[in-house]
Write an enzyme that holds these catalytic residues in place. Structure first.
Site, PDB file in Angstrom:
ATOM      1  N   ARG A  98      11.817  -6.048   5.155  1.00 62.46           N
ATOM      2  CA  ARG A  98      12.459  -4.658   5.218  1.00 62.46           C
ATOM      3  C   ARG A  98      12.386  -4.097   6.577  1.00 62.46           C
ATOM      4  O   ARG A  98      12.682  -3.778   7.187  1.00 62.46           O
ATOM      5  CB  ARG A  98      10.389  -4.113   4.804  1.00 62.46           C
ATOM      6  CG  ARG A  98      10.643  -2.888   5.531  1.00 62.46           C
ATOM      7  CD  ARG A  98       8.943  -1.611   5.476  1.00 62.46           C
ATOM      8  NE  ARG A  98       8.279  -2.404   6.350  1.00 62.46           N
ATOM      9  CZ  ARG A  98       6.299  -2.152   6.275  1.00 62.46           C
ATOM     10  NH1 ARG A  98       6.181  -1.555   5.595  1.00 62.46           N
ATOM     11  NH2 ARG A  98       5.891  -2.548   6.840  1.00 62.46           N
ATOM     12  N   ARG A 101      -0.132  -9.628  13.053  1.00 66.84           N
ATOM     13  CA  ARG A 101      -0.526  -8.990  11.918  1.00 66.84           C
ATOM     14  C   ARG A 101      -1.655  -9.106  11.421  1.00 66.84           C
ATOM     15  O   ARG A 101      -2.585  -8.427  10.922  1.00 66.84           O
ATOM     16  CB  ARG A 101       0.407  -7.832  11.541  1.00 66.84           C
ATOM     17  CG  ARG A 101       1.185  -6.754  12.823  1.00 66.84           C
ATOM     18  CD  ARG A 101       2.447  -5.914  12.786  1.00 66.84           C
ATOM     19  NE  ARG A 101       2.499  -5.318  11.303  1.00 66.84           N
ATOM     20  CZ  ARG A 101       3.162  -5.206  10.570  1.00 66.84           C
ATOM     21  NH1 ARG A 101       4.597  -5.568  10.426  1.00 66.84           N
ATOM     22  NH2 ARG A 101       3.675  -4.384   9.187  1.00 66.84           N
ATOM     23  N   ARG A 160      -9.542   0.475   8.525  1.00 66.46           N
ATOM     24  CA  ARG A 160      -9.451  -0.817   8.826  1.00 66.46           C
ATOM     25  C   ARG A 160     -10.469  -1.758   9.294  1.00 66.46           C
ATOM     26  O   ARG A 160      -9.353  -2.979  10.387  1.00 66.46           O
ATOM     27  CB  ARG A 160      -7.503  -0.961   9.406  1.00 66.46           C
ATOM     28  CG  ARG A 160      -6.484  -1.026   8.978  1.00 66.46           C
ATOM     29  CD  ARG A 160      -5.187  -1.254   9.888  1.00 66.46           C
ATOM     30  NE  ARG A 160      -3.862  -1.444   9.256  1.00 66.46           N
ATOM     31  CZ  ARG A 160      -3.642  -0.552   8.564  1.00 66.46           C
ATOM     32  NH1 ARG A 160      -3.709  -0.032   8.699  1.00 66.46           N
ATOM     33  NH2 ARG A 160      -1.835  -2.006   8.610  1.00 66.46           N
ATOM     34  N   LYS A 191       0.454  -0.847  -0.407  1.00 69.25           N
ATOM     35  CA  LYS A 191      -0.070   0.080   0.078  1.00 69.25           C
ATOM     36  C   LYS A 191       0.714   0.913  -0.178  1.00 69.25           C
ATOM     37  O   LYS A 191       0.357   2.181  -0.890  1.00 69.25           O
ATOM     38  CB  LYS A 191      -0.970  -0.374   1.515  1.00 69.25           C
ATOM     39  CG  LYS A 191      -2.131  -1.068   0.890  1.00 69.25           C
ATOM     40  CD  LYS A 191      -3.080  -0.768   2.281  1.00 69.25           C
ATOM     41  CE  LYS A 191      -1.649  -1.014   3.894  1.00 69.25           C
ATOM     42  NZ  LYS A 191      -1.453  -2.559   4.047  1.00 69.25           N
ATOM     43  N   ARG A 216      11.547  -0.632  11.932  1.00 67.76           N
ATOM     44  CA  ARG A 216      10.194  -0.620  12.812  1.00 67.76           C
ATOM     45  C   ARG A 216       9.688  -2.833  13.580  1.00 67.76           C
ATOM     46  O   ARG A 216      10.486  -3.276  12.973  1.00 67.76           O
ATOM     47  CB  ARG A 216       9.158  -1.251  11.576  1.00 67.76           C
ATOM     48  CG  ARG A 216       9.064   0.267  11.373  1.00 67.76           C
ATOM     49  CD  ARG A 216       7.697   0.533   9.927  1.00 67.76           C
ATOM     50  NE  ARG A 216       6.221  -0.610  10.247  1.00 67.76           N
ATOM     51  CZ  ARG A 216       6.024   0.076   9.431  1.00 67.76           C
ATOM     52  NH1 ARG A 216       5.154   0.405   8.824  1.00 67.76           N
ATOM     53  NH2 ARG A 216       4.975  -1.372   9.811  1.00 67.76           N
TER      54      ARG A 216
HETATM   55  P1  B4P Z   1       4.499  -1.244   2.042  1.00 66.51           P
HETATM   56  O1  B4P Z   1       4.098  -1.028   0.588  1.00 66.51           O
HETATM   57  O2  B4P Z   1       6.115  -0.531   2.801  1.00 66.51           O
HETATM   58  O3  B4P Z   1       3.772  -2.135   3.475  1.00 66.51           O
HETATM   59  P2  B4P Z   1       2.247  -1.664   3.304  1.00 66.51           P
HETATM   60  O4  B4P Z   1       1.069  -2.483   2.632  1.00 66.51           O
HETATM   61  O5  B4P Z   1       1.879   0.007   3.944  1.00 66.51           O
HETATM   62  O6  B4P Z   1       2.362  -2.048   5.255  1.00 66.51           O
HETATM   63  P3  B4P Z   1       1.643  -2.158   6.224  1.00 66.51           P
HETATM   64  O7  B4P Z   1       0.335  -2.461   6.502  1.00 66.51           O
HETATM   65  O8  B4P Z   1       3.228  -2.779   7.430  1.00 66.51           O
HETATM   66  O9  B4P Z   1       2.301  -0.619   6.827  1.00 66.51           O
HETATM   67  P4  B4P Z   1       0.686   0.529   8.254  1.00 66.51           P
HETATM   68  O10 B4P Z   1       1.765   1.732   8.309  1.00 66.51           O
HETATM   69  O11 B4P Z   1      -0.211   0.945   7.118  1.00 66.51           O
HETATM   70  O12 B4P Z   1       5.031  -2.521   1.713  1.00 66.51           O
HETATM   71  C1  B4P Z   1       5.756  -3.501   2.035  1.00 66.51           C
HETATM   72  C2  B4P Z   1       7.258  -4.458   2.459  1.00 66.51           C
HETATM   73  O13 B4P Z   1       7.095  -4.872   0.010  1.00 66.51           O
HETATM   74  C3  B4P Z   1       8.039  -3.386   1.328  1.00 66.51           C
HETATM   75  O14 B4P Z   1       9.794  -3.825   1.689  1.00 66.51           O
HETATM   76  C4  B4P Z   1       8.699  -3.147   0.149  1.00 66.51           C
HETATM   77  O15 B4P Z   1       9.381  -2.294  -0.616  1.00 66.51           O
HETATM   78  C5  B4P Z   1       8.012  -4.391  -0.062  1.00 66.51           C
HETATM   79  N1  B4P Z   1       6.937  -4.567  -1.759  1.00 66.51           N
HETATM   80  C6  B4P Z   1       6.149  -3.757  -2.136  1.00 66.51           C
HETATM   81  N2  B4P Z   1       5.511  -4.049  -2.873  1.00 66.51           N
HETATM   82  C7  B4P Z   1       6.104  -5.108  -3.389  1.00 66.51           C
HETATM   83  C8  B4P Z   1       6.140  -5.935  -5.138  1.00 66.51           C
HETATM   84  N3  B4P Z   1       5.218  -5.875  -5.790  1.00 66.51           N
HETATM   85  N4  B4P Z   1       6.773  -6.793  -5.522  1.00 66.51           N
HETATM   86  C9  B4P Z   1       7.518  -6.987  -3.384  1.00 66.51           C
HETATM   87  N5  B4P Z   1       8.406  -6.575  -2.317  1.00 66.51           N
HETATM   88  C10 B4P Z   1       7.102  -5.469  -2.064  1.00 66.51           C
HETATM   89  O16 B4P Z   1       0.064  -0.236   9.820  1.00 66.51           O
HETATM   90  C11 B4P Z   1       1.519   0.015  10.512  1.00 66.51           C
HETATM   91  C12 B4P Z   1       0.865  -0.645  12.328  1.00 66.51           C
HETATM   92  O17 B4P Z   1      -0.136   1.045  12.682  1.00 66.51           O
HETATM   93  C13 B4P Z   1      -0.738  -1.555  12.268  1.00 66.51           C
HETATM   94  O18 B4P Z   1       0.058  -3.180  12.217  1.00 66.51           O
HETATM   95  C14 B4P Z   1      -1.612  -1.251  13.370  1.00 66.51           C
HETATM   96  O19 B4P Z   1      -0.969  -1.200  14.602  1.00 66.51           O
HETATM   97  C15 B4P Z   1      -1.314   0.128  12.961  1.00 66.51           C
HETATM   98  N6  B4P Z   1      -2.507   0.913  11.929  1.00 66.51           N
HETATM   99  C16 B4P Z   1      -2.058   1.827  10.599  1.00 66.51           C
HETATM  100  N7  B4P Z   1      -3.921   2.480  10.484  1.00 66.51           N
HETATM  101  C17 B4P Z   1      -4.713   1.990  11.010  1.00 66.51           C
HETATM  102  C18 B4P Z   1      -5.805   2.268  11.760  1.00 66.51           C
HETATM  103  N8  B4P Z   1      -6.771   2.629  10.731  1.00 66.51           N
HETATM  104  N9  B4P Z   1      -7.005   2.056  12.566  1.00 66.51           N
HETATM  105  C19 B4P Z   1      -6.192   0.588  13.980  1.00 66.51           C
HETATM  106  N10 B4P Z   1      -4.603   0.846  13.735  1.00 66.51           N
HETATM  107  C20 B4P Z   1      -3.660   1.162  12.352  1.00 66.51           C
END
Ligand code: B4P
Length: 195
Positions: free
Chosen positions: A128, A146, A89, A14, A134
């Site tokens: 990552r 998670r 979420r 995302k 993190r």
């Molecule tokens: P990212 O792109 O970084 O992953 P994400 O889906 O954004 O991450 P996440 O769900 O962990 O984070 P959030 O901050 O929202 O990709 C991950 C990795 O994959 C990277 O290293 C990237 O390089 C690699 N990658 C991407 N695309 C790729 C591809 N096509 N092929 C190969 N590799 C690839 O959430 C963090 C925490 O915050 C949650 O657990 C929760 O505790 C809290 N939180 C956030 N929002 C909340 C909400 N609305 N309600 C309640 N809690 C919340």
């Protein structure tokens, strides 16, 4: 206005795809994960509470993230549209978001869901974790927690948008460029219907 919900399990890409989308479509990026990490960095009371939950892989309470989003919407009333990354979420967050947008005569245009198998998520997040610093990326049990939290509390949000006929699921495995092209195909179609 295009208001996109970018959806998917932790590590689905995302944040990665948001960076490309913002640049091409000039949307305001609202990532609740980033907003929470900023609060943690600033050492605020909210950040301290959020940290203990995030470090355990647990969702932060709905009212906390809804309040953060409300403040950001108020601060960007002149935006071309928004990309909601990692929000909503829970179904309660989705209902609150519809209500907040209605106050500005706006609505969600679509949800794009990135579909990635659990084992691929685990591999990506452990990778990552080697450089992100993190705490929630650093061990397998925590990442699995998670993913469970996503399956029980977050996955039902897809049904909420499916019922509104706004759901688009796409394959989140492949090159970042190919996945971005698939997202653009959906966004361009929507942009034509709103212009
Ligand atoms: P990212 O792109 O970084 O992953 P994400 O889906 O954004 O991450 P996440 O769900 O962990 O984070 P959030 O901050 O929202 O990709 C991950 C990795 O994959 C990277 O290293 C990237 O390089 C690699 N990658 C991407 N695309 C790729 C591809 N096509 N092929 C190969 N590799 C690839 O959430 C963090 C925490 O915050 C949650 O657990 C929760 O505790 C809290 N939180 C956030 N929002 C909340 C909400 N609305 N309600 C309640 N809690 C919340």
């Amino acid at each position: 206005m295009i208001n996109l919900v970018l959806f998917g399990p932790p590590g689905a890409g995302k944040g990665t795809q948001s960076a490309n989308i913002i640049e091409k479509y000039q949307l305001v990026h609202l990532s609740t994960g980033d907003l929470l990490r900023s609060e943690i960095k600033a050492g605020s009371e909210l950040g301290l509470k959020a940290r203990s939950l995030m470090d355990q892989g647990i969702l932060v309470p709905d009212e906390v993230v809804i309040g953060m989003i409300e403040n950001k919407l108020k601060a960007h009333t002149d935006a071309n549209g928004f990309i909601f990354d990692g929000f909503p979420r829970t179904v309660a967050q989705a209902v609150a978001l519809d209500e907040l947008l209605a106050q500005y005569d706006e609505k969600i245009s679509m949800m794009v869901a990135l579909q990635v198998p659990d084992e691929e998520l685990l591999t990506r997040l452990l990778e990552r974790g080697k450089s992100s610093g993190r705490a929630d990326d650093q061990n397998e049990d925590l990442i699995r927690r998670r993913i469970e939290e996503y399956n029980s509390k977050t996955a039902p949000v897809a049904e909420f948008y499916r019922k509104q006929d706004k759901y688009y699921g796409i394959n989140g495995v492949g090159s970042i460029e190919d996945i971005f092209s698939a997202i653009c195909g959906i966004l361009d179609k929507e942009a034509k219907t709103v212009s």
